[in-house]
Design a protein around this motif. Structure first.
Motif, PDB file in Angstrom:
ATOM      1  N   ASP A  11      19.562  15.224  49.156  1.00  0.00           N
ATOM      2  CA  ASP A  11      18.080  15.540  49.988  1.00  0.00           C
ATOM      3  C   ASP A  11      16.692  15.720  49.557  1.00  0.00           C
ATOM      4  O   ASP A  11      15.742  16.295  50.404  1.00  0.00           O
ATOM      5  CB  ASP A  11      18.746  17.627  49.834  1.00  0.00           C
ATOM      6  N   LEU A  12      16.503  15.146  48.795  1.00  0.00           N
ATOM      7  CA  LEU A  12      15.143  14.647  48.267  1.00  0.00           C
ATOM      8  C   LEU A  12      14.211  14.042  49.816  1.00  0.00           C
ATOM      9  O   LEU A  12      13.488  14.711  49.716  1.00  0.00           O
ATOM     10  CB  LEU A  12      15.208  13.184  47.072  1.00  0.00           C
ATOM     11  N   SER A  13      14.832  13.087  50.357  1.00  0.00           N
ATOM     12  CA  SER A  13      13.907  12.418  51.606  1.00  0.00           C
ATOM     13  C   SER A  13      13.933  13.755  52.689  1.00  0.00           C
ATOM     14  O   SER A  13      12.618  13.420  53.252  1.00  0.00           O
ATOM     15  CB  SER A  13      14.960  11.395  52.134  1.00  0.00           C
ATOM     16  N   MET A  14      15.566  14.537  52.590  1.00  0.00           N
ATOM     17  CA  MET A  14      14.431  15.449  54.006  1.00  0.00           C
ATOM     18  C   MET A  14      13.164  16.543  53.638  1.00  0.00           C
ATOM     19  O   MET A  14      12.409  17.600  54.320  1.00  0.00           O
ATOM     20  CB  MET A  14      15.982  16.098  54.652  1.00  0.00           C
ATOM     21  N   ILE A  15      13.275  16.932  52.064  1.00  0.00           N
ATOM     22  CA  ILE A  15      12.995  17.756  51.883  1.00  0.00           C
ATOM     23  C   ILE A  15      10.711  17.083  52.148  1.00  0.00           C
ATOM     24  O   ILE A  15      10.087  18.009  51.782  1.00  0.00           O
ATOM     25  CB  ILE A  15      12.777  18.244  50.384  1.00  0.00           C
ATOM     26  N   LYS A  16      11.376  16.154  51.229  1.00  0.00           N
ATOM     27  CA  LYS A  16       9.805  15.887  51.393  1.00  0.00           C
ATOM     28  C   LYS A  16       9.398  15.904  52.820  1.00  0.00           C
ATOM     29  O   LYS A  16       8.074  16.052  53.113  1.00  0.00           O
ATOM     30  CB  LYS A  16       9.850  13.990  50.361  1.00  0.00           C
ATOM     31  N   TYR A  17      10.278  15.525  53.786  1.00  0.00           N
ATOM     32  CA  TYR A  17       9.925  14.748  54.664  1.00  0.00           C
ATOM     33  C   TYR A  17       9.676  16.576  55.878  1.00  0.00           C
ATOM     34  O   TYR A  17       8.583  16.555  56.109  1.00  0.00           O
ATOM     35  CB  TYR A  17      10.974  14.569  56.269  1.00  0.00           C
ATOM     36  N   ALA A  18       9.879  17.511  55.316  1.00  0.00           N
ATOM     37  CA  ALA A  18       9.578  18.586  56.350  1.00  0.00           C
ATOM     38  C   ALA A  18       8.566  19.034  55.993  1.00  0.00           C
ATOM     39  O   ALA A  18       8.060  19.364  54.429  1.00  0.00           O
ATOM     40  CB  ALA A  18      11.073  19.301  55.488  1.00  0.00           C
ATOM     41  N   GLY A  19       7.882  20.438  56.612  1.00  0.00           N
ATOM     42  CA  GLY A  19       6.932  20.959  56.753  1.00  0.00           C
ATOM     43  C   GLY A  19       6.835  22.242  55.543  1.00  0.00           C
ATOM     44  O   GLY A  19       5.913  22.042  54.480  1.00  0.00           O
ATOM     45  N   VAL A  20       7.920  22.539  55.056  1.00  0.00           N
ATOM     46  CA  VAL A  20       8.566  23.479  54.668  1.00  0.00           C
ATOM     47  C   VAL A  20      10.167  22.582  53.531  1.00  0.00           C
ATOM     48  O   VAL A  20      10.526  23.510  53.625  1.00  0.00           O
ATOM     49  CB  VAL A  20       8.704  24.743  54.661  1.00  0.00           C
ATOM     50  N   GLY A  21       9.451  21.857  52.715  1.00  0.00           N
ATOM     51  CA  GLY A  21      10.391  21.836  51.823  1.00  0.00           C
ATOM     52  C   GLY A  21      11.165  22.755  50.510  1.00  0.00           C
ATOM     53  O   GLY A  21      10.766  22.858  49.944  1.00  0.00           O
ATOM     54  N   VAL A  22      12.629  22.848  50.457  1.00  0.00           N
ATOM     55  CA  VAL A  22      12.719  23.950  50.166  1.00  0.00           C
ATOM     56  C   VAL A  22      14.074  23.470  49.072  1.00  0.00           C
ATOM     57  O   VAL A  22      14.954  23.020  49.350  1.00  0.00           O
ATOM     58  CB  VAL A  22      13.371  25.186  50.693  1.00  0.00           C
ATOM     59  N   ALA A  23      13.209  23.403  47.521  1.00  0.00           N
ATOM     60  CA  ALA A  23      15.165  23.495  46.035  1.00  0.00           C
ATOM     61  C   ALA A  23      15.654  24.880  46.269  1.00  0.00           C
ATOM     62  O   ALA A  23      15.070  25.676  46.297  1.00  0.00           O
ATOM     63  CB  ALA A  23      14.406  22.784  45.133  1.00  0.00           C
ATOM     64  N   MET A  24      16.963  24.626  46.161  1.00  0.00           N
ATOM     65  CA  MET A  24      17.726  25.620  45.757  1.00  0.00           C
ATOM     66  C   MET A  24      17.434  26.061  44.398  1.00  0.00           C
ATOM     67  O   MET A  24      17.410  25.266  43.545  1.00  0.00           O
ATOM     68  CB  MET A  24      19.018  25.535  46.423  1.00  0.00           C
ATOM     69  N   GLY A  25      17.806  27.155  43.735  1.00  0.00           N
ATOM     70  CA  GLY A  25      17.607  27.400  42.340  1.00  0.00           C
ATOM     71  C   GLY A  25      18.501  26.400  41.283  1.00  0.00           C
ATOM     72  O   GLY A  25      17.824  26.374  40.320  1.00  0.00           O
ATOM     73  N   ASN A  26      19.902  26.108  41.987  1.00  0.00           N
ATOM     74  CA  ASN A  26      20.482  25.395  40.987  1.00  0.00           C
ATOM     75  C   ASN A  26      20.696  23.827  41.428  1.00  0.00           C
ATOM     76  O   ASN A  26      21.068  23.342  41.155  1.00  0.00           O
ATOM     77  CB  ASN A  26      21.964  25.603  41.563  1.00  0.00           C
ATOM     78  N   ALA A  27      19.084  23.561  42.153  1.00  0.00           N
ATOM     79  CA  ALA A  27      19.309  22.358  42.629  1.00  0.00           C
ATOM     80  C   ALA A  27      19.077  21.223  40.932  1.00  0.00           C
ATOM     81  O   ALA A  27      18.052  21.659  40.163  1.00  0.00           O
ATOM     82  CB  ALA A  27      17.761  21.281  43.061  1.00  0.00           C
ATOM     83  N   VAL A  28      19.163  19.859  41.652  1.00  0.00           N
ATOM     84  CA  VAL A  28      18.698  18.949  40.348  1.00  0.00           C
ATOM     85  C   VAL A  28      17.273  18.509  40.202  1.00  0.00           C
ATOM     86  O   VAL A  28      16.567  19.300  41.048  1.00  0.00           O
ATOM     87  CB  VAL A  28      19.798  17.300  40.520  1.00  0.00           C
ATOM     88  N   PRO A  29      16.705  18.729  39.035  1.00  0.00           N
ATOM     89  CA  PRO A  29      15.255  18.403  38.828  1.00  0.00           C
ATOM     90  C   PRO A  29      14.319  17.572  39.618  1.00  0.00           C
ATOM     91  O   PRO A  29      13.493  17.779  39.935  1.00  0.00           O
ATOM     92  CB  PRO A  29      15.186  17.806  37.201  1.00  0.00           C
ATOM     93  N   ALA A  30      14.913  16.929  39.937  1.00  0.00           N
ATOM     94  CA  ALA A  30      14.355  15.689  40.902  1.00  0.00           C
ATOM     95  C   ALA A  30      13.970  16.368  42.063  1.00  0.00           C
ATOM     96  O   ALA A  30      13.275  16.963  42.879  1.00  0.00           O
ATOM     97  CB  ALA A  30      15.170  13.971  41.564  1.00  0.00           C
ATOM     98  N   VAL A  31      15.060  17.417  43.106  1.00  0.00           N
ATOM     99  CA  VAL A  31      14.611  18.098  44.413  1.00  0.00           C
ATOM    100  C   VAL A  31      13.753  18.910  43.742  1.00  0.00           C
ATOM    101  O   VAL A  31      12.778  19.354  44.526  1.00  0.00           O
ATOM    102  CB  VAL A  31      15.798  18.450  44.674  1.00  0.00           C
ATOM    103  N   LYS A  32      13.381  19.881  42.498  1.00  0.00           N
ATOM    104  CA  LYS A  32      12.981  21.235  42.239  1.00  0.00           C
ATOM    105  C   LYS A  32      11.164  20.403  42.294  1.00  0.00           C
ATOM    106  O   LYS A  32      10.308  21.224  42.697  1.00  0.00           O
ATOM    107  CB  LYS A  32      13.276  21.465  41.197  1.00  0.00           C
ATOM    108  N   GLN A  33      11.241  18.537  41.582  1.00  0.00           N
ATOM    109  CA  GLN A  33       9.860  17.878  41.671  1.00  0.00           C
ATOM    110  C   GLN A  33       9.080  18.290  42.853  1.00  0.00           C
ATOM    111  O   GLN A  33       8.188  18.144  43.047  1.00  0.00           O
ATOM    112  CB  GLN A  33      10.063  16.750  40.552  1.00  0.00           C
ATOM    113  N   VAL A  34       9.958  17.634  43.394  1.00  0.00           N
ATOM    114  CA  VAL A  34       9.174  17.357  44.915  1.00  0.00           C
ATOM    115  C   VAL A  34       8.994  18.676  46.383  1.00  0.00           C
ATOM    116  O   VAL A  34       8.412  18.185  47.565  1.00  0.00           O
ATOM    117  CB  VAL A  34      10.106  16.410  45.714  1.00  0.00           C
TER     118      VAL A  34
END
Length: 270
Positions: A226-249
């Motif tokens: 999910d990293l690539s789409m979260i980086k691309y989106a105007g609003v990138g959202v990580a779930m509370g249960n997301a892996v650290p790399a996702v939360k970082q971006v």
């Protein structure tokens, strides 16, 4: 936040809770967003067969103007099964990937839109689990019998401890980096897609088709694919249960999948 016109939502660990359930709150919130004119796109590593029940619940199924991203970005199609974009692995890719599984002692299978194929007669537990999860049958085929089969992605699937140990050193995979993208998509899944395939690239394609920009997009996810789409989106959202790399971006972190995180972030922003 009125710029948001489309929401891309991952499935496992995001849209669904840890019991693989779509809660009433998440469902109702998504339906309200659709009623407000927001386009909802399911972006998943699963094939279309693995999300049809969800599409029915969300009133997205069998429509020419509703879209899904499947196989981690390998396929973009309408929910009425009109394929708009499809990128597949070559037979040489498959042979090379399967050889790595033999060297490392990992269970391995290849995924197509309508079937899962394994060259291991001792079918792995996680291959069985995946087949059941996405409603696909399993066929045993030797590598030689795979020449004419269209493969969208391949997966190394095994116990998390074993898998993590085997992929910690990327050396066995490195010679394929120029043509294959490797991604950890779940604790027991390590996936191989054609180079350049990602949920982000698929959403870029879809936004261009619909005359939208990244600023019109909210993307919600929890895993590395999910990293690539979260980086691309105007609003990138990580779930509370997301892996650290996702939360970082991510720009925003919502509640976890067991506390209706998807519903809460949609209510907050839309």
């Amino acid at each position: 936040m009125c710029k948001i016109k489309m929401i891309a939502i991952d499935v496992d660990g995001t849209l669904l809770n840890s019991k693989k359930e779509l809660t009433k709150k998440v469902k109702d919130t998504i339906l309200r967003a659709q009623s407000a004119g927001i386009k909802v796109v399911i972006a998943t590593g699963r094939p279309l067969s693995g999300i049809k029940p969800l599409l029915n619940e969300l009133k997205l199924a069998n429509q020419k103007d509703q879209y899904v991203i499947c196989f981690g970005g390998g396929v973009v199609e309408t929910t009425s099964e009109n394929i708009l974009l499809e990128k597949t692995l070559t037979y040489d890719d498959y042979v090379d990937l399967e050889a790595i599984s033999l060297k490392l002692g990992l269970h391995f299978h290849a995924s197509t839109p309508d079937r899962i194929y394994t060259a291991n007669r001792d079918i792995g537990d996680y291959t069985l689990y995946e087949a059941n999860l996405v409603n696909l049958g399993i066929s045993y085929r030797t590598p030689a019998e795979m020449k004419k089969i269209k493969i969208v992605k391949c997966m190394y699937v095994d116990e998390q401890e074993l898998l993590d140990h085997k992929i910690a050193d990327h050396t066995p995979f490195a010679h394929l980096d120029n043509r294959i993208a490797f991604t950890k998509t779940a604790p027991s899944y390590y996936e191989a897609n054609p180079k350049g395939v990602s949920k982000g690239s698929a959403l870029r394609f879809l936004c261009q088709k619909l005359n939208l920009t990244s600023e019109n997009l909210m993307a919600i996810g929890d895993e590395e694919n999910d990293l690539s789409m979260i980086k691309y989106a105007g609003v990138g959202v990580a779930m509370g249960n997301a892996v650290p790399a996702v939360k970082q971006v991510a720009q925003v972190i919502t509640e976890d999948c067991d506390h209706d995180g998807v519903a809460k972030i949609i209510e907050k922003y839309i």
